[in-house]
Scaffold this active site. Sequence first.
Site, PDB file in Angstrom:
ATOM      1  N   HIS A  19       3.502   2.349 -12.076  1.00 53.62           N
ATOM      2  CA  HIS A  19       2.189   1.539 -12.111  1.00 53.62           C
ATOM      3  C   HIS A  19       1.803   2.439 -13.644  1.00 53.62           C
ATOM      4  O   HIS A  19       1.827   3.420 -14.385  1.00 53.62           O
ATOM      5  CB  HIS A  19       0.972   2.017 -10.950  1.00 53.62           C
ATOM      6  CG  HIS A  19       0.687   3.307 -10.093  1.00 53.62           C
ATOM      7  ND1 HIS A  19      -0.216   3.773 -11.132  1.00 53.62           N
ATOM      8  CD2 HIS A  19       1.251   3.379  -9.459  1.00 53.62           C
ATOM      9  CE1 HIS A  19      -0.031   5.573 -10.185  1.00 53.62           C
ATOM     10  NE2 HIS A  19       0.331   5.681  -8.978  1.00 53.62           N
ATOM     11  N   HIS A  22       1.831   6.567 -14.024  1.00 54.91           N
ATOM     12  CA  HIS A  22       2.688   6.838 -14.535  1.00 54.91           C
ATOM     13  C   HIS A  22       2.778   6.807 -16.697  1.00 54.91           C
ATOM     14  O   HIS A  22       3.531   7.454 -16.703  1.00 54.91           O
ATOM     15  CB  HIS A  22       3.991   6.229 -13.686  1.00 54.91           C
ATOM     16  CG  HIS A  22       4.126   6.270 -12.351  1.00 54.91           C
ATOM     17  ND1 HIS A  22       3.396   5.257 -11.776  1.00 54.91           N
ATOM     18  CD2 HIS A  22       4.245   7.369 -11.534  1.00 54.91           C
ATOM     19  CE1 HIS A  22       3.544   5.383  -9.927  1.00 54.91           C
ATOM     20  NE2 HIS A  22       4.046   6.946  -9.979  1.00 54.91           N
ATOM     21  N   CYS A 129       6.225  18.277   2.527  1.00 54.78           N
ATOM     22  CA  CYS A 129       5.694  16.513   2.046  1.00 54.78           C
ATOM     23  C   CYS A 129       7.165  16.052   0.902  1.00 54.78           C
ATOM     24  O   CYS A 129       7.192  16.278  -0.340  1.00 54.78           O
ATOM     25  CB  CYS A 129       4.510  17.061   0.780  1.00 54.78           C
ATOM     26  SG  CYS A 129       4.019  15.206  -0.049  1.00 54.78           S
ATOM     27  N   CYS A 132       5.131  14.858  -2.338  1.00 58.39           N
ATOM     28  CA  CYS A 132       5.796  15.511  -3.603  1.00 58.39           C
ATOM     29  C   CYS A 132       7.515  15.697  -3.874  1.00 58.39           C
ATOM     30  O   CYS A 132       7.479  16.514  -5.033  1.00 58.39           O
ATOM     31  CB  CYS A 132       4.869  16.467  -3.441  1.00 58.39           C
ATOM     32  SG  CYS A 132       3.215  17.066  -3.006  1.00 58.39           S
ATOM     33  N   CYS A 147      -1.185  16.717   3.008  1.00 59.94           N
ATOM     34  CA  CYS A 147      -1.227  16.904   1.653  1.00 59.94           C
ATOM     35  C   CYS A 147      -2.522  16.040   1.075  1.00 59.94           C
ATOM     36  O   CYS A 147      -2.008  15.275   1.390  1.00 59.94           O
ATOM     37  CB  CYS A 147       0.652  16.679   1.690  1.00 59.94           C
ATOM     38  SG  CYS A 147       0.401  16.253  -0.687  1.00 59.94           S
ATOM     39  N   HIS A 150      -0.281  13.173  -0.663  1.00 58.59           N
ATOM     40  CA  HIS A 150      -0.330  12.454  -0.300  1.00 58.59           C
ATOM     41  C   HIS A 150      -0.896  11.930   1.463  1.00 58.59           C
ATOM     42  O   HIS A 150      -0.192  12.030   2.007  1.00 58.59           O
ATOM     43  CB  HIS A 150       1.370  12.317  -0.111  1.00 58.59           C
ATOM     44  CG  HIS A 150       1.971  12.129  -1.473  1.00 58.59           C
ATOM     45  ND1 HIS A 150       2.326  13.822  -2.065  1.00 58.59           N
ATOM     46  CD2 HIS A 150       2.094  11.270  -1.537  1.00 58.59           C
ATOM     47  CE1 HIS A 150       2.586  13.558  -3.212  1.00 58.59           C
ATOM     48  NE2 HIS A 150       2.366  12.081  -3.157  1.00 58.59           N
ATOM     49  N   LYS A 297      -7.562   6.743  -6.596  1.00 61.34           N
ATOM     50  CA  LYS A 297      -6.964   7.104  -6.337  1.00 61.34           C
ATOM     51  C   LYS A 297      -6.281   6.435  -6.439  1.00 61.34           C
ATOM     52  O   LYS A 297      -6.528   4.990  -5.717  1.00 61.34           O
ATOM     53  CB  LYS A 297      -6.198   7.991  -4.962  1.00 61.34           C
ATOM     54  CG  LYS A 297      -5.156   8.814  -5.922  1.00 61.34           C
ATOM     55  CD  LYS A 297      -4.207   9.508  -4.401  1.00 61.34           C
ATOM     56  CE  LYS A 297      -3.733  10.354  -4.576  1.00 61.34           C
ATOM     57  NZ  LYS A 297      -2.072   9.946  -4.689  1.00 61.34           N
ATOM     58  N   LYS A 300      -0.815   2.613  -3.142  1.00 60.26           N
ATOM     59  CA  LYS A 300       0.148   2.012  -2.684  1.00 60.26           C
ATOM     60  C   LYS A 300      -0.837   1.262  -1.342  1.00 60.26           C
ATOM     61  O   LYS A 300      -1.291  -0.132  -0.597  1.00 60.26           O
ATOM     62  CB  LYS A 300       1.247   1.767  -2.362  1.00 60.26           C
ATOM     63  CG  LYS A 300       2.288   1.175  -2.838  1.00 60.26           C
ATOM     64  CD  LYS A 300       3.525   0.157  -2.530  1.00 60.26           C
ATOM     65  CE  LYS A 300       3.742   1.655  -1.414  1.00 60.26           C
ATOM     66  NZ  LYS A 300       5.774   1.691  -1.745  1.00 60.26           N
TER      67      LYS A 300
END
Length: 476
Positions: A19, A22, A129, A132, A147, A150, A297, A300
Site C-alpha cells: 500500500h 510501503h 509475531c 513482524c 504485538c 499487529h 494506522k 487491512k
Amino acid sequence: MSKKIFITTAIDYTNDVIHIGHAYEKILADVFARFQRNLLGNDNIHYTTGTDEHGTTSQKAAEKNNVSCMDLVTKIYKEDKEQIDSLNISYDRFIRTTDEDHKKQALDFFKKVFDNGDIYKAKYEGYYCEGCEAHKTLSELNEKGQCPNHPTREIQKLDEENYFFRWSKYTRFLKDLIIGNTLVVLPEGKRKEMVAFLDNGLKDITVSRPKYKVSWGITTPIDENQVIYVWFDALINYLTEGIEKGFWDKDTEIIHFVGKDIARWHALLWPAMLKSAGYKVPDLIYIHGFINLNGQKISKSLGNVIRPTELVSQFGVDAVRYYLLKYGPIVEDSDISLDNFISIYNGELANGLGNTVSRIAKLASISEFDFAEYSDPQNVWEKINKKDIDEFRIDKILSQIWKNLSELDHHINEHQPWGIKDQEKLKDILSYEVHEVRKIASAIKPIMPDIYVKISKAFFSGKIQVSDILFPRISG
Ligand code: MSP
C-alpha cells in the site's frame, strides 16, 4: 570517476500487495538516486528494491488462499512491481528472495557465519509475531498480550530447536560503529534509540526455524530439517545484488532506507552479520516514520488500505510523489487524507506550480523575443540547499522551491508584463521570469520527472511554447 553509491529499500512481504505506506520509502530512495544522477552528475548509482517472499506470513497467506507458496508470492511480486512501477521508481534491480542467485548467496553467507563459530544450536521458548516475523519478549507485547504493530494477529508461543547467531558477541563492535559514526544512523533521534537498545544488552538471536513449523524457506546448509530464518535470509538480499554488480566494497557508499519498525534489524543485526561473515558494513541507514490515513494506522482489518495505483490514476504520478514527499513521514509519523491531498493538489500544484508556469509561458510565447537557450542543471543550486539532499530532507527542498514559486508569482503581479510597452524593459522582465521557471524545473526534475519533461519542452528552447496544463483542477 564519481563515487559509487548503493541505495536500497526494504523488500516487502508477499502475504499481500503493498500500500502507499510501503511505497513511501521507494519514492524517497528514488528521489535521492535521481538527485545524484540528475543534479550531482553521478551515474555510479545502483538502486535495489524487491520482495521478501519466504517465511510464515507468505506461507500462511498461501494456505489461506489454497494456492502453492510459489504461486502466491509470484502473483504478489508481479502486483507489487506494478504498484512500484506506477510511481516511476528508477530501481536497477527488483530482487526476489526466491531468485536463484539470492538463494545461493544466502546459503554461502550462512555457511560463512557458521564456519566462523557464530552459529550454534539451542532451544527457543517464547513468543513470536508472524506479522513482524520476529521473536518477542513479554515486555514487547501490549497488556492484552498482542504485538502493538499487529494487534489483530494471534501471538504464537514457540518451543522449538533453532540455530542461534551470537549477536551478543557484537555488542561492543556495534556500539563503536554507531557512536563513532562509522555507521551513520539518521535521523539523530533514531540513532539514540539504537544506542539505548545496545545499552540494554543484546541476546543471541534465532537464525533458523524447524521445517515442521515453517517449510517455506531456504534449507540451511548445515541441517536439512531447518530453514533459514526469514530475516536472516531477507537482509542478505542487499549483498546478493551488491556483490554481483560491484557495489559492495570499500569504494562504495552503502545506504539503506527503512521504516522505523525495522530499524534494529538494519542498524544492529545486519552489521553484526556482515562483520561475522567478513564483509563491509553499510555506511548509512535512514529511518523514516509511518504514514497514517485519516488518523489511523493503514491496515487491512480497518479497511483503509490505499494502493499507489489508485492515487496515481486520480492525481497523476508526480502529484502523488509530491504529496507523499512533502507531507510524508520523513522524520516523524505523518497523517494524510484524500481531502487534504485534494486541497494540496489544487492549492500547491494546480495553482502554485501549474498556474505560475502557464502564466509565464503565455506571456513569453506571445512575445517577439528569442530567449537564451537553456540546459540544466545551470544555477540549480540557487534553488536547492545541498545539505538538505545530504540529510534526505526532500520536504525542506520542496518548501524552498514553493517559496520561490510564490515569489515568482508575486513578481508577475508586481511588474504586470502584459501592460509594458517598452520592449527592452519587457524583455528584461520576461527573461528573468522564464529563467526562473527553467531553474525551478531543473530543481524539481528528480522529484517530479514527468512534469520536468513537460516544462522543459515548453521552456528550454529559445522560443517559449504555451505549456500543457500541468495539473488539471480536481473538484473535492
Ligand atoms: N520484509 C521486511 C523487510 C525486510 S528488508 C531486508 C518488512 N516488510 S514489510 O512489507 O512489512 O515492510 C516494508 C517496508 O515498508 C518497511 O520499511 C516498513 O517500515 C514500511 N512500511 C510499512 N507500512 C508503512 C507505513 N504505513 N508507513 C511508512 N512505511 C511503512 O518489514
